[in-house]
Enzyme design. Sequence first.
Site, PDB file in Angstrom:
ATOM      1  N   HIS A 189     -18.043  25.573  40.279  1.00  0.00           N
ATOM      2  CA  HIS A 189     -17.605  26.632  41.184  1.00  0.00           C
ATOM      3  C   HIS A 189     -16.262  26.273  41.832  1.00  0.00           C
ATOM      4  O   HIS A 189     -15.350  27.089  41.906  1.00  0.00           O
ATOM      5  CB  HIS A 189     -18.684  26.785  42.259  1.00  0.00           C
ATOM      6  CG  HIS A 189     -18.607  28.081  42.959  1.00  0.00           C
ATOM      7  ND1 HIS A 189     -19.140  29.233  42.432  1.00  0.00           N
ATOM      8  CD2 HIS A 189     -18.032  28.422  44.116  1.00  0.00           C
ATOM      9  CE1 HIS A 189     -18.904  30.213  43.257  1.00  0.00           C
ATOM     10  NE2 HIS A 189     -18.236  29.758  44.286  1.00  0.00           N
ATOM     11  N   ARG A 291     -12.557  36.859  22.547  1.00  0.00           N
ATOM     12  CA  ARG A 291     -13.968  36.430  22.533  1.00  0.00           C
ATOM     13  C   ARG A 291     -14.859  37.681  22.502  1.00  0.00           C
ATOM     14  O   ARG A 291     -15.262  38.176  23.556  1.00  0.00           O
ATOM     15  CB  ARG A 291     -14.292  35.610  23.775  1.00  0.00           C
ATOM     16  CG  ARG A 291     -13.686  34.210  23.801  1.00  0.00           C
ATOM     17  CD  ARG A 291     -14.147  33.469  25.047  1.00  0.00           C
ATOM     18  NE  ARG A 291     -13.939  32.040  24.988  1.00  0.00           N
ATOM     19  CZ  ARG A 291     -12.970  31.376  25.626  1.00  0.00           C
ATOM     20  NH1 ARG A 291     -12.120  32.023  26.386  1.00  0.00           N
ATOM     21  NH2 ARG A 291     -12.879  30.061  25.531  1.00  0.00           N
ATOM     22  N   ARG A 327     -12.120  36.927  17.241  1.00  0.00           N
ATOM     23  CA  ARG A 327     -13.164  35.973  16.834  1.00  0.00           C
ATOM     24  C   ARG A 327     -14.481  36.714  16.670  1.00  0.00           C
ATOM     25  O   ARG A 327     -14.864  37.495  17.553  1.00  0.00           O
ATOM     26  CB  ARG A 327     -13.313  34.869  17.876  1.00  0.00           C
ATOM     27  CG  ARG A 327     -14.428  33.893  17.497  1.00  0.00           C
ATOM     28  CD  ARG A 327     -14.469  32.715  18.403  1.00  0.00           C
ATOM     29  NE  ARG A 327     -15.069  33.027  19.699  1.00  0.00           N
ATOM     30  CZ  ARG A 327     -15.239  32.136  20.666  1.00  0.00           C
ATOM     31  NH1 ARG A 327     -14.820  30.890  20.486  1.00  0.00           N
ATOM     32  NH2 ARG A 327     -15.787  32.471  21.807  1.00  0.00           N
ATOM     33  N   GLU A 415     -14.327  23.404  15.634  1.00  0.00           N
ATOM     34  CA  GLU A 415     -15.120  23.021  16.808  1.00  0.00           C
ATOM     35  C   GLU A 415     -16.127  21.940  16.449  1.00  0.00           C
ATOM     36  O   GLU A 415     -16.470  21.097  17.258  1.00  0.00           O
ATOM     37  CB  GLU A 415     -15.902  24.237  17.327  1.00  0.00           C
ATOM     38  CG  GLU A 415     -15.025  25.338  17.860  1.00  0.00           C
ATOM     39  CD  GLU A 415     -15.811  26.591  18.157  1.00  0.00           C
ATOM     40  OE1 GLU A 415     -15.841  27.008  19.314  1.00  0.00           O
ATOM     41  OE2 GLU A 415     -16.406  27.162  17.211  1.00  0.00           O
ATOM     42  N   ASN A 438     -12.785  22.969  23.567  1.00  0.00           N
ATOM     43  CA  ASN A 438     -13.931  22.851  24.488  1.00  0.00           C
ATOM     44  C   ASN A 438     -15.147  22.338  23.726  1.00  0.00           C
ATOM     45  O   ASN A 438     -15.806  21.378  24.140  1.00  0.00           O
ATOM     46  CB  ASN A 438     -14.280  24.203  25.112  1.00  0.00           C
ATOM     47  CG  ASN A 438     -13.073  24.865  25.747  1.00  0.00           C
ATOM     48  OD1 ASN A 438     -12.116  24.198  26.110  1.00  0.00           O
ATOM     49  ND2 ASN A 438     -13.107  26.178  25.877  1.00  0.00           N
ATOM     50  N   ASP A 439     -15.439  22.990  22.608  1.00  0.00           N
ATOM     51  CA  ASP A 439     -16.600  22.557  21.832  1.00  0.00           C
ATOM     52  C   ASP A 439     -16.308  21.292  21.042  1.00  0.00           C
ATOM     53  O   ASP A 439     -17.173  20.427  20.919  1.00  0.00           O
ATOM     54  CB  ASP A 439     -17.078  23.683  20.909  1.00  0.00           C
ATOM     55  CG  ASP A 439     -17.974  24.651  21.667  1.00  0.00           C
ATOM     56  OD1 ASP A 439     -18.861  24.171  22.400  1.00  0.00           O
ATOM     57  OD2 ASP A 439     -17.767  25.863  21.572  1.00  0.00           O
ATOM     58  N   ARG A 449     -20.884  20.363  27.639  1.00  0.00           N
ATOM     59  CA  ARG A 449     -19.721  20.866  28.396  1.00  0.00           C
ATOM     60  C   ARG A 449     -20.133  21.567  29.679  1.00  0.00           C
ATOM     61  O   ARG A 449     -19.316  21.781  30.567  1.00  0.00           O
ATOM     62  CB  ARG A 449     -18.865  21.791  27.514  1.00  0.00           C
ATOM     63  CG  ARG A 449     -19.559  23.047  27.081  1.00  0.00           C
ATOM     64  CD  ARG A 449     -18.769  23.800  26.028  1.00  0.00           C
ATOM     65  NE  ARG A 449     -17.976  24.872  26.591  1.00  0.00           N
ATOM     66  CZ  ARG A 449     -17.434  25.854  25.866  1.00  0.00           C
ATOM     67  NH1 ARG A 449     -17.565  25.866  24.546  1.00  0.00           N
ATOM     68  NH2 ARG A 449     -16.746  26.803  26.439  1.00  0.00           N
ATOM     69  N   CYS A 486      -6.987  26.914  20.895  1.00  0.00           N
ATOM     70  CA  CYS A 486      -7.366  27.998  21.809  1.00  0.00           C
ATOM     71  C   CYS A 486      -8.382  27.556  22.854  1.00  0.00           C
ATOM     72  O   CYS A 486      -8.889  28.370  23.601  1.00  0.00           O
ATOM     73  CB  CYS A 486      -7.892  29.205  21.034  1.00  0.00           C
ATOM     74  SG  CYS A 486      -9.391  28.855  20.117  1.00  0.00           S
TER      75      CYS A 486
HETATM   76  C1  PEP Z   1     -13.689  26.293  22.379  1.00  0.00           C
HETATM   77  O1  PEP Z   1     -14.799  25.855  22.074  1.00  0.00           O
HETATM   78  O2  PEP Z   1     -12.732  25.562  22.695  1.00  0.00           O
HETATM   79  C2  PEP Z   1     -13.451  27.746  22.395  1.00  0.00           C
HETATM   80  C3  PEP Z   1     -12.250  28.235  22.554  1.00  0.00           C
HETATM   81  O3  PEP Z   1     -14.542  28.544  22.299  1.00  0.00           O
HETATM   82  P1  PEP Z   1     -15.525  28.865  23.550  1.00  0.00           P
HETATM   83  O4  PEP Z   1     -14.932  28.206  24.765  1.00  0.00           O
HETATM   84  O5  PEP Z   1     -15.597  30.325  23.646  1.00  0.00           O
HETATM   85  O6  PEP Z   1     -16.781  28.220  23.090  1.00  0.00           O
HETATM   86 MG    MG Z   2     -16.273  27.210  21.271  1.00  0.00          MG
END
Ligand code: PEP
Ligand code: MG
Length: 557
Positions: A189, A291, A327, A415, A438-439, A449, A486
């Site tokens: 948050h 997304r 996507r 990913e 991120n993934d 995450r 991304c």
């Molecule tokens: C990622 O995993 O970096 C990504 C862009 O997809 P999301 O954050 O939507 O899982």
């Molecule tokens: Mg992802």
Amino acid sequence: MSAEETIYGTPVVNGLAYGPVAWVSRFEIPKLPATKIPLDDREAEAEHYTQAAQTVSERLLARSKETIGSASDVLAAQAELSRDPGFKKMVVNAINKGIPATNAVITTTEMFCTMFEKAGGLMAERTTDLNDLCLRVVAELLGEPEPGLPHLTEPSVLFADDLAPADTAGLNPAEILALVTEQGGPTSHTSIIARQLGIPCIVAARKLHQISQGEQVFVDASLGTITTGANPDLVHPKIAADLLTREAIRNWSGPAQLASGEDVELLANVQDGPGAHKAAARYAQGVGLFRTELCFLDSTQEPTTEQQREIYSQVLSAFPDKKVVTRTLDAGSDKPISWATLDEEPNPALGVRGLRTTGIDQELFTRQLDAIAQAAHNHQGKNWVMVPMVSTLSEAKWVAKLIRDRGLTAGIMVEVPAVAIMIDQFLAEVDFVSIGTNDLTQYVMAADRMNANLATYTDSWQPAVLTLISRVAAAGVRLHKPVGVCGEAAADPILACVLVGMGVTSLSMASSAIPGVGAQLEQVTKEQCENAAQAILTAEDSGDARAKARRALGIDL
Ligand code: PEP
Ligand code: MG
């Protein structure tokens, strides 16, 4: 702490700050004795409560007047709640039966919360406010300092274990130089609010409690460092330079270019038409990640092809002659969609998500591709489609054929580490890839995450993650195929320079991050970016990687 000492956390929003520490005070209701108030003292006890409630209400009202917008309304409503006659009557009734005021406030709050929860909806959401009020009134009754946000007499660096939603309503960016929390993660948050307000922010600074109220601290939120005992003569020029950088960000108007003249494609991550139009106004050169699953989180059944076509067209219309990377559904894990995902899985992040949901209903996937193709029909720009959570070569071949059969450009996300490890073979099958950092970070570091306790691991600056990204980018250069990024990593201005140095061809991010990244890229040459990309390969940890990159980019440490 004395002399110069530094503690470390996870950087969330870049920027420097120097000022006194103001701790958000913690208050936990102590175990209260079950004494009975003698008959003669009950009137005074009731008066003690009335005074305490009045003081709390006045403080909230005063703060509401100093604040603007929705935050002011939230505080005014809370002040109102603290004067609620029904609540007061119940507390006073309890006191008249001999219950001490503190206990009476606590039990009345519990009863009100149960009532609100039963009513559901907006009423149920007010229980957080009620509990917060209860803490404030009990602290006042016990003569303790007011819990939550302190009243600031000068611009300060706010320290907290983590911020409660009620605290964030009263945050005034003009008073807060930086935000540092001992807990929380990049998605907590606190981080979300700090990003919205543009306040330099560090989370997960584990030893924060070593620093006391009022101490002067120098916060470097791009490095994640909090330093006490810093020499003000050395700090002030850095703060002045940082203010100039922030000014440059405010004035940045694109398109992105390195100091040595090369163009860099900056794209936006969007989730709907209005977001895409906002991104176009913020100098995005197109969309690097649409997304689509976020359009459908609330829907109870699969939208028809026509409905989907309409939604996708709204995004495409924001960039009529530009590139839009749509996507396909990344449903599952933290983004469950009732009509596309399984109800319960023991390990959802490692479960049926993204492309894997085609195992449940393959035609869901082809119906979405049809809708995307129909929307793309009237779009003059590049129509690229990419698929999340691809893990095997046969999946890549299969999706590439389905996408190309519809006249669209075919890509996959990187990913799953399996794809990064065999990137040459995957690139041979598709037209482009986009790295979802991120993934990729979550899976390379084996760290959820969504887990705020794992912020150190879910940091894309981890050398293992950067090494893998670097190999993917190098394969793209060698095989002449576009490799975008991304994930959140693209929104970090320093990491963006490193990624460009690795050979990444586009960076896609929340549109609010574009000016910050664009302004930073303008300051560095291609050669510096390449040197930074080399330098991080020998880093021992994420902090070392950040420091090595900055040094190579000629950015002051
Ligand atoms: C990622 O995993 O970096 C990504 C862009 O997809 P999301 O954050 O939507 O899982
Ligand atoms: Mg992802």
